[in-house]
Design a protein around this motif. Structure first.
Motif, PDB file in Angstrom:
ATOM      1  N   ALA A  10       0.840  -1.204   0.000  1.00 38.13           N
ATOM      2  CA  ALA A  10       0.000   0.000   0.000  1.00 38.13           C
ATOM      3  C   ALA A  10       0.878   1.258   0.000  1.00 38.13           C
ATOM      4  O   ALA A  10       0.613   2.214  -0.739  1.00 38.13           O
ATOM      5  CB  ALA A  10      -0.925  -0.003   1.214  1.00 38.13           C
ATOM      6  N   ARG A  11       1.948   1.245   0.813  1.00 32.58           N
ATOM      7  CA  ARG A  11       2.833   2.423   0.814  1.00 32.58           C
ATOM      8  C   ARG A  11       3.535   2.554  -0.543  1.00 32.58           C
ATOM      9  O   ARG A  11       3.743   3.654  -1.034  1.00 32.58           O
ATOM     10  CB  ARG A  11       3.855   2.316   1.959  1.00 32.58           C
ATOM     11  N   ALA A  15       3.457   5.784  -2.842  1.00 26.51           N
ATOM     12  CA  ALA A  15       4.706   6.417  -3.287  1.00 26.51           C
ATOM     13  C   ALA A  15       4.784   6.485  -4.811  1.00 26.51           C
ATOM     14  O   ALA A  15       5.412   7.383  -5.383  1.00 26.51           O
ATOM     15  CB  ALA A  15       5.897   5.629  -2.740  1.00 26.51           C
ATOM     16  N   LYS A  16       4.134   5.539  -5.464  1.00 31.65           N
ATOM     17  CA  LYS A  16       4.148   5.461  -6.932  1.00 31.65           C
ATOM     18  C   LYS A  16       3.376   6.616  -7.573  1.00 31.65           C
ATOM     19  O   LYS A  16       3.586   6.952  -8.735  1.00 31.65           O
ATOM     20  CB  LYS A  16       3.528   4.102  -7.309  1.00 31.65           C
ATOM     21  N   ALA A 254      12.062   7.586  -2.611  1.00 38.37           N
ATOM     22  CA  ALA A 254      13.168   6.724  -2.150  1.00 38.37           C
ATOM     23  C   ALA A 254      12.577   5.383  -1.714  1.00 38.37           C
ATOM     24  O   ALA A 254      13.131   4.313  -2.009  1.00 38.37           O
ATOM     25  CB  ALA A 254      13.923   7.392  -1.007  1.00 38.37           C
ATOM     26  N   TYR A 255      11.432   5.445  -1.021  1.00 44.02           N
ATOM     27  CA  TYR A 255      10.754   4.189  -0.623  1.00 44.02           C
ATOM     28  C   TYR A 255      10.353   3.388  -1.865  1.00 44.02           C
ATOM     29  O   TYR A 255      10.535   2.171  -1.916  1.00 44.02           O
ATOM     30  CB  TYR A 255       9.522   4.497   0.231  1.00 44.02           C
ATOM     31  N   PHE A 256       9.800   4.104  -2.852  1.00 48.43           N
ATOM     32  CA  PHE A 256       9.399   3.468  -4.109  1.00 48.43           C
ATOM     33  C   PHE A 256      10.587   2.687  -4.702  1.00 48.43           C
ATOM     34  O   PHE A 256      10.451   1.527  -5.117  1.00 48.43           O
ATOM     35  CB  PHE A 256       8.911   4.562  -5.071  1.00 48.43           C
ATOM     36  N   LEU A 257      11.761   3.308  -4.705  1.00 46.95           N
ATOM     37  CA  LEU A 257      12.947   2.649  -5.278  1.00 46.95           C
ATOM     38  C   LEU A 257      13.373   1.444  -4.451  1.00 46.95           C
ATOM     39  O   LEU A 257      13.679   0.376  -4.993  1.00 46.95           O
ATOM     40  CB  LEU A 257      14.101   3.654  -5.386  1.00 46.95           C
TER      41      LEU A 257
END
Ligand code: SAM
Length: 317
Positions: A10-11, A15-16, A254-257
């Motif tokens: 979900a996060r 983030a996307k 950064a989380y997405f990556l």
């Protein structure tokens, strides 16, 4: 940001959103705006979104002025995502100045002068949904963002299109199309081998024993749509391009990556064609590049807008 200890899909989807916002193809988006029928209180725009995740497309279509009078149905396989969509959408709507009424747990009613939007959400597999709804209801617009590369398109696409009214539209943005690029290079040969193995996992993906994935879905959609009797109205690339500027990565990217690298790690650990030690070191180095703000990530994707035939003389716009 440091390497996350746990990961949340979900996060990742949240983030996307900023990555998708930059990526979506403007020409195709404008084609969609131009092709939409005029919505009225008596004839609201009927939208069906499959694989809707957190419902970010509701937010995007609203921001683009496409939801004046609308009945929006958003479905996703994952109950946890639908729960999150039901938590997130009322908060977002209130922040837009919309009057928010919860008709039921599954239906949200959003209003302000000149605008009336009903959003129904449901956790259900899209094939089960199609089997239930076929012959019962039709929609003006069907959307599938970042979904078709996860399913068996030759059988799923015709089934989905059967839910459209004659002349109805299909919008499928962010459809993966065979490019996963990381910069700077670590070892060109290893980078290439990892990309190839990763795409191979998509091509060999099975769901309930059936092939469900194609790393080149984007380009293959032209033929699939034609085979299903639909016309391609617009198409263009919607590549994700993620890099750190002077203030680091934008939003939660950064989380997405980290999530993308973690996904590749999960998909490829133990792969027979990759040396385990070199692969583990590669993953660690890619995570470290995110922490340092040096990683650039590019994924090649396509947006397509299609239309099913309208009977001769159909004047509904
Ligand atoms: C990559 S995510 C994209 C989510 C959302 N469209 C977005 O772009 O933010 C793919 C979504 O499709 C959903 N999905 C995958 N297979 C599905 C199926 N058979 N029926 C319904 N949803 C499905 C997943 O649960 C996931 O939320």
């Amino acid at each position: 940001m440091p390497i996350p200890l746990t990961y949340s899909f979900a996060r990742y989807l949240s983030a996307k959103k900023s990555v998708d916002d930059r990526a979506l193809n403007w020409h195709v988006w404008q084609g969609l705006v131009a092709a939409l029928p005029r919505a009225t209180p008596e004839q609201p725009l009927r939208v069906l979104e499959v694989g809707a995740g957190l419902g970010t497309m509701v937010e995007r279509l609203f921001a683009g002025g496409m939801l004046t009078h609308a009945a929006y149905t958003a479905i996703d396989l994952e109950p946890v995502l639908i729960t999150e969509a039901r938590r997130r959408l009322p908060q977002w709507a209130a922040a837009q100045g919309l009057q928010v009424q919860q008709d039921s747990q599954a239906q949200l009613h959003l209003q302000r002068p000149g605008q009336d939007i009903r959003v129904a959400t449901e956790a259900i597999d899209l094939l089960r949904f199609i089997a239930r709804e076929r012959g019962q209801r039709t929609w003006d617009l069907l959307m599938a963002q970042a979904l078709l590369d996860l399913v068996h398109v030759p059988t799923t696409l015709p089934a989905l299109l059967s839910l459209l009214r004659p002349g109805g539209l299909l919008y499928c943005p962010i459809t993966f199309d065979g490019g996963t690029v990381f910069q700077p290079e670590i070892d060109p040969e290893l980078d290439t081998a990892i990309e190839a193995c990763y795409h191979q996992t998509m091509d060999r993906r099975l769901v309930a024993g059936k092939p469900s994935g194609d790393s080149r879905t984007g380009r293959h959609l032209f033929t699939h749509l034609q085979d299903a009797g639909a016309e391609v109205l617009a198409a263009g690339s919607s590549d994700w391009v993620v890099f750190a500027g002077a203030n680091g990565y934008a939003a939660d990217e950064a989380y997405f990556l980290h999530f993308i690298i973690h996904t590749m790690d999960s998909a490829l650990t133990g792969h027979a064609d990759l040396d385990a030690g070199r692969f583990t070191a590669w993953i660690a180095q890619r995570h470290a590049q995110v922490e340092q703000g040096t990683l650039v990530y590019i994924a090649h994707q396509l947006d397509l807008l299609g239309r099913v035939p309208a009977p001769p003389g159909d004047t509904k716009e």
